[in-house]
Design a protein around this motif. Structure first.
Motif, PDB file in Angstrom:
ATOM      1  N   HIS A 240     -29.216  -8.546  16.908  1.00 49.96           N
ATOM      2  CA  HIS A 240     -29.610  -9.877  16.409  1.00 49.96           C
ATOM      3  C   HIS A 240     -28.339 -10.566  15.933  1.00 49.96           C
ATOM      4  CE1 HIS A 240     -33.774  -8.793  16.701  1.00 49.96           C
ATOM      5  NE2 HIS A 240     -33.654  -7.804  15.843  1.00 49.96           N
ATOM      6  N   ASN A 241     -28.144 -11.802  16.351  1.00 50.49           N
ATOM      7  CA  ASN A 241     -26.935 -12.569  15.989  1.00 50.49           C
ATOM      8  C   ASN A 241     -25.638 -11.950  16.502  1.00 50.49           C
ATOM      9  OD1 ASN A 241     -28.566 -14.331  14.469  1.00 50.49           O
ATOM     10  ND2 ASN A 241     -28.495 -12.878  12.748  1.00 50.49           N
ATOM     11  N   HIS A 242     -25.746 -11.075  17.475  1.00 51.77           N
ATOM     12  CA  HIS A 242     -24.541 -10.483  18.079  1.00 51.77           C
ATOM     13  C   HIS A 242     -23.912 -11.544  18.993  1.00 51.77           C
ATOM     14  CE1 HIS A 242     -22.099  -7.937  20.643  1.00 51.77           C
ATOM     15  NE2 HIS A 242     -22.359  -6.878  19.880  1.00 51.77           N
ATOM     16  N   PRO A 243     -22.590 -11.727  18.921  1.00 48.46           N
ATOM     17  CA  PRO A 243     -21.995 -12.843  19.683  1.00 48.46           C
ATOM     18  C   PRO A 243     -22.188 -12.739  21.205  1.00 48.46           C
ATOM     19  CG  PRO A 243     -20.278 -11.434  18.745  1.00 48.46           C
ATOM     20  CD  PRO A 243     -21.582 -11.023  18.122  1.00 48.46           C
ATOM     21  N   TYR A 244     -22.322 -11.522  21.727  1.00 49.63           N
ATOM     22  CA  TYR A 244     -22.438 -11.368  23.185  1.00 49.63           C
ATOM     23  C   TYR A 244     -23.860 -11.055  23.646  1.00 49.63           C
ATOM     24  CZ  TYR A 244     -17.442 -10.875  22.328  1.00 49.63           C
ATOM     25  OH  TYR A 244     -16.160 -11.074  21.892  1.00 49.63           O
ATOM     26  N   ALA A 245     -24.813 -11.087  22.715  1.00 46.22           N
ATOM     27  CA  ALA A 245     -26.163 -10.606  23.029  1.00 46.22           C
ATOM     28  C   ALA A 245     -26.783 -11.320  24.236  1.00 46.22           C
ATOM     29  CB  ALA A 245     -27.068 -10.748  21.800  1.00 46.22           C
ATOM     30  N   GLN A 246     -26.779 -12.647  24.225  1.00 45.16           N
ATOM     31  CA  GLN A 246     -27.492 -13.365  25.288  1.00 45.16           C
ATOM     32  C   GLN A 246     -26.920 -13.038  26.666  1.00 45.16           C
ATOM     33  OE1 GLN A 246     -30.440 -14.442  24.837  1.00 45.16           O
ATOM     34  NE2 GLN A 246     -30.152 -14.084  22.640  1.00 45.16           N
ATOM     35  N   ASN A 247     -25.594 -12.973  26.746  1.00 46.19           N
ATOM     36  CA  ASN A 247     -24.973 -12.619  28.032  1.00 46.19           C
ATOM     37  C   ASN A 247     -25.338 -11.205  28.450  1.00 46.19           C
ATOM     38  OD1 ASN A 247     -23.781 -15.050  28.435  1.00 46.19           O
ATOM     39  ND2 ASN A 247     -21.771 -14.433  27.653  1.00 46.19           N
ATOM     40  N   ARG A 248     -25.360 -10.326  27.461  1.00 46.44           N
ATOM     41  CA  ARG A 248     -25.703  -8.928  27.779  1.00 46.44           C
ATOM     42  C   ARG A 248     -27.143  -8.823  28.297  1.00 46.44           C
ATOM     43  NH1 ARG A 248     -26.288  -4.650  30.275  1.00 46.44           N
ATOM     44  NH2 ARG A 248     -27.926  -3.359  29.394  1.00 46.44           N
ATOM     45  N   PHE A 249     -28.057  -9.529  27.661  1.00 45.38           N
ATOM     46  CA  PHE A 249     -29.458  -9.435  28.090  1.00 45.38           C
ATOM     47  C   PHE A 249     -29.606  -9.968  29.516  1.00 45.38           C
ATOM     48  CE2 PHE A 249     -30.458 -10.035  23.297  1.00 45.38           C
ATOM     49  CZ  PHE A 249     -30.212  -8.685  23.059  1.00 45.38           C
ATOM     50  N   GLN A 250     -28.918 -11.068  29.805  1.00 47.20           N
ATOM     51  CA  GLN A 250     -28.969 -11.625  31.157  1.00 47.20           C
ATOM     52  C   GLN A 250     -28.352 -10.644  32.161  1.00 47.20           C
ATOM     53  OE1 GLN A 250     -30.606 -14.276  32.358  1.00 47.20           O
ATOM     54  NE2 GLN A 250     -29.915 -13.496  34.367  1.00 47.20           N
ATOM     55  N   GLN A 251     -27.252 -10.013  31.730  1.00 45.02           N
ATOM     56  CA  GLN A 251     -26.565  -9.065  32.617  1.00 45.02           C
ATOM     57  C   GLN A 251     -27.500  -7.919  33.045  1.00 45.02           C
ATOM     58  OE1 GLN A 251     -23.920  -6.288  30.724  1.00 45.02           O
ATOM     59  NE2 GLN A 251     -22.357  -6.547  32.312  1.00 45.02           N
ATOM     60  N   ALA A 252     -28.360  -7.485  32.127  1.00 47.04           N
ATOM     61  CA  ALA A 252     -29.281  -6.387  32.469  1.00 47.04           C
ATOM     62  C   ALA A 252     -30.210  -6.808  33.612  1.00 47.04           C
ATOM     63  CB  ALA A 252     -30.080  -5.974  31.243  1.00 47.04           C
ATOM     64  N   HIS A 253     -30.704  -8.057  33.574  1.00 44.56           N
ATOM     65  CA  HIS A 253     -31.556  -8.551  34.680  1.00 44.56           C
ATOM     66  C   HIS A 253     -30.727  -8.565  35.983  1.00 44.56           C
ATOM     67  CE1 HIS A 253     -35.021 -10.214  32.338  1.00 44.56           C
ATOM     68  NE2 HIS A 253     -34.123 -10.266  31.378  1.00 44.56           N
ATOM     69  N   ASP A 254     -29.500  -9.105  35.891  1.00 47.75           N
ATOM     70  CA  ASP A 254     -28.650  -9.207  37.092  1.00 47.75           C
ATOM     71  C   ASP A 254     -28.334  -7.817  37.647  1.00 47.75           C
ATOM     72  OD1 ASP A 254     -28.728 -11.880  36.491  1.00 47.75           O
ATOM     73  OD2 ASP A 254     -26.694 -11.956  35.651  1.00 47.75           O
ATOM     74  N   ASN A 255     -28.059  -6.886  36.730  1.00 46.51           N
ATOM     75  CA  ASN A 255     -27.727  -5.529  37.188  1.00 46.51           C
ATOM     76  C   ASN A 255     -28.922  -4.847  37.860  1.00 46.51           C
ATOM     77  OD1 ASN A 255     -25.046  -5.558  36.559  1.00 46.51           O
ATOM     78  ND2 ASN A 255     -25.245  -4.437  34.633  1.00 46.51           N
ATOM     79  N   ASP A 269     -20.760   4.241  45.922  1.00 44.72           N
ATOM     80  CA  ASP A 269     -19.650   3.595  45.202  1.00 44.72           C
ATOM     81  C   ASP A 269     -20.187   2.498  44.304  1.00 44.72           C
ATOM     82  OD1 ASP A 269     -17.785   5.205  46.333  1.00 44.72           O
ATOM     83  OD2 ASP A 269     -17.299   3.827  47.993  1.00 44.72           O
ATOM     84  N   ALA A 270     -21.109   1.712  44.856  1.00 45.92           N
ATOM     85  CA  ALA A 270     -21.693   0.625  44.062  1.00 45.92           C
ATOM     86  C   ALA A 270     -22.526   1.196  42.912  1.00 45.92           C
ATOM     87  CB  ALA A 270     -22.554  -0.264  44.955  1.00 45.92           C
ATOM     88  N   PHE A 271     -23.218   2.290  43.162  1.00 47.07           N
ATOM     89  CA  PHE A 271     -24.030   2.939  42.124  1.00 47.07           C
ATOM     90  C   PHE A 271     -23.140   3.379  40.954  1.00 47.07           C
ATOM     91  CE2 PHE A 271     -25.952   6.833  40.281  1.00 47.07           C
ATOM     92  CZ  PHE A 271     -27.203   6.339  39.905  1.00 47.07           C
ATOM     93  N   ILE A 272     -22.049   4.039  41.303  1.00 47.07           N
ATOM     94  CA  ILE A 272     -21.124   4.534  40.278  1.00 47.07           C
ATOM     95  C   ILE A 272     -20.592   3.367  39.440  1.00 47.07           C
ATOM     96  CG2 ILE A 272     -18.802   5.539  39.982  1.00 47.07           C
ATOM     97  CD1 ILE A 272     -19.496   7.318  42.493  1.00 47.07           C
ATOM     98  N   GLY A 273     -20.160   2.309  40.126  1.00 48.93           N
ATOM     99  CA  GLY A 273     -19.600   1.145  39.424  1.00 48.93           C
ATOM    100  C   GLY A 273     -20.607   0.546  38.458  1.00 48.93           C
ATOM    101  N   LEU A 274     -21.831   0.418  38.907  1.00 52.79           N
ATOM    102  CA  LEU A 274     -22.841  -0.228  38.074  1.00 52.79           C
ATOM    103  C   LEU A 274     -23.239   0.640  36.879  1.00 52.79           C
ATOM    104  CD1 LEU A 274     -25.597  -2.517  39.182  1.00 52.79           C
ATOM    105  CD2 LEU A 274     -26.235  -0.657  37.670  1.00 52.79           C
ATOM    106  N   VAL A 275     -23.447   1.922  37.143  1.00 47.88           N
ATOM    107  CA  VAL A 275     -23.944   2.819  36.081  1.00 47.88           C
ATOM    108  C   VAL A 275     -22.863   3.037  35.003  1.00 47.88           C
ATOM    109  CG1 VAL A 275     -24.574   5.235  35.680  1.00 47.88           C
ATOM    110  CG2 VAL A 275     -25.732   3.927  37.444  1.00 47.88           C
ATOM    111  N   GLU A 276     -21.623   3.209  35.433  1.00 49.55           N
ATOM    112  CA  GLU A 276     -20.563   3.418  34.436  1.00 49.55           C
ATOM    113  C   GLU A 276     -20.332   2.141  33.635  1.00 49.55           C
ATOM    114  OE1 GLU A 276     -17.126   5.227  36.309  1.00 49.55           O
ATOM    115  OE2 GLU A 276     -18.184   7.161  36.492  1.00 49.55           O
ATOM    116  N   SER A 277     -20.412   0.998  34.299  1.00 54.61           N
ATOM    117  CA  SER A 277     -20.250  -0.269  33.586  1.00 54.61           C
ATOM    118  C   SER A 277     -21.357  -0.448  32.544  1.00 54.61           C
ATOM    119  CB  SER A 277     -20.256  -1.426  34.595  1.00 54.61           C
ATOM    120  OG  SER A 277     -20.517  -2.628  33.922  1.00 54.61           O
ATOM    121  N   GLU A 278     -22.591  -0.079  32.901  1.00 50.08           N
ATOM    122  CA  GLU A 278     -23.697  -0.171  31.946  1.00 50.08           C
ATOM    123  C   GLU A 278     -23.424   0.701  30.711  1.00 50.08           C
ATOM    124  OE1 GLU A 278     -26.881  -1.408  31.236  1.00 50.08           O
ATOM    125  OE2 GLU A 278     -26.373  -3.033  32.587  1.00 50.08           O
TER     126      GLU A 278
END
Ligand code: DP6
Length: 369
Positions: A240-255, A269-278
């Motif tokens: 709550h009130n985290h400066p990056y929260a909204q972007n992070r929540f959107q990123q989860a949908h995109d991911n 390769d794409a799986f590894i990139g996505l999972v480690e980034s998460e």
């Protein structure tokens, strides 16, 4: 669908005594749930592999009592009375009471054990809460079936309703627990990316999945078995009130959109990139919360660097993910298990507390016993 769906109408007055038991697995998120609203509603969608060997086994004995003004229960862990779990279960009972009208009519004895060591740093809340939710559903079913035979109630206890409500109740105990009822890939959190997804319960991932993911392995390296300095609940609230929260929540949908393509194509390769980034994004959210905190330990980073080095050298599709702690989940396809396990035993165990690791793999959900 709303919460109303899970409030039974014309609930039976009969209160049989009895005992039920379930075993329910842990799960590991590929796209992480981090941030929640009131009533355990997630801020973003998540998806997990259900595990196979890391499980909680719970027996619930239920005995009707005279009065129904308070919750009444005892908890035993590995045969010993456990007072530490009681506050969490009390909160759980308060949250589920309106959906389980019989709950104050009974005294419950909850006997639980885990297949993994309690002090392993592996969260038992997902497997524990899902096992308890399933036991309570079996009690509800027994009460209602008595009525069904009398032809009083028409609600059918079909499997779908049973698992959905079990997941719904488990969520009220611990968010990620709602993803432990079924397998092998479970989505939780409403998103237009996945048809049928819900904030209220987990649903089976409904799209094609490449064979490579069918027997995926998860070796859990127990880097730190100590109590976490910051609990998940506190961590979620710091979104709550985290400066990056909204972007992070959107990123989860995109991911999730990206993962859909990856799961279909088997592009590792794409799986590894996505999972480690998460995994690293989850921990980046912790580090950029206010107050900030770090749950990784020096050995967590050593393991990650060793995995990257080994991947570079061998070209094998080994990757990692993290939960809200210092332990590392090493993910890889079954066909590559031999050299990767060799690497884990030769090089990674030195970073584990007492050389301790647990070999697990993708599983298919809870079972009644
Ligand atoms: C990092 O489900 O433990 O493992 O709902 O407060 O009980 P509560 O939190 P919890 O949070 C799990 C967070 C995570 C990511 C995930 O499993 O998706």
């Amino acid at each position: 669908m709303t919460e109303q769906h899970f409030i039974p109408e014309n609930f039976s007055e009969t209160r049989p005594n009895g005992q039920v038991a379930w075993e329910s697995p842990s799960n590991i998120a590929l796209i992480k749930y981090w941030g929640k609203r009131k009533n355990q509603i997630p801020e973003n969608p998540s998806i997990s592999f259900t595990l196979s060997h890391c499980k909680t086994i719970t027996t619930l004995s239920f005995k009707a009592k005279e009065t129904n003004d308070t919750f009444s229960f005892d908890v035993f862990l590995d045969g010993n009375k456990n007072e530490d779990f009681k506050p969490k279960i009390q909160t759980f009972f308060e949250r589920v009471e309106q959906y389980l009208p019989f709950i104050k009519d009974y005294h419950f004895t909850i006997e639980t054990k885990n297949t993994f060591p309690h002090s392993s740093g592996i969260a038992s809340s997902a497997s524990g809460m899902s096992a308890l939710a399933l036991c309570l559903m079996s009690v509800e079913k027994q009460i209602m079936e008595k009525e069904v035979t009398l032809n009083v109630v028409e609600r059918s206890y079909n499997e779908k309703y049973f698992s959905q409500k079990a997941s719904f109740l488990a969520r009220l105990g611990s968010g990620s627990a709602c993803r432990s009822i079924e397998g092998d890939l479970i989505v939780w959190g409403e998103t237009k990316v996945v048809e049928g997804s819900s904030n209220l319960f987990g649903t089976k991932y409904p799209y094609p999945v490449h064979d490579i993911f069918k027997e995926y392995q998860d070796t859990i390296l127990l880097v730190d078995k100590g109590e976490k300095q910051v609990s998940s609940s506190v961590g979620h609230n710091l979104m709550h009130n985290h400066p990056y929260a909204q972007n992070r929540f959107q990123q989860a949908h995109d991911n999730l959109e990206k993962l859909k393509l990856i799961l279909k194509s088997g592009d590792l390769d794409a799986f590894i990139g996505l999972v480690e980034s998460e995994a690293l994004t989850l921990h980046a959210m912790m580090m950029t919360s206010m107050p900030y905190f770090i749950l990784m330990k020096p050995n967590t980073l050593k393991v990650i660097n060793a995995i990257w080095g080994f991947r570079e050298k061998t070209g094998l599709p080994i990757s990692f993910t993290l939960d809200a702690g210092a332990n590392v989940h090493v993910l890889y396809p079954k066909r590559d298990a031999a050299p990767i396990l060799e690497f884990i035993k030769n090089e990674l165990v030195t970073y584990c507390q007492n050389q301790h690791f647990i070999s697990d793999q993708i599983g298919f959900g809870a079972n009644q016993i």
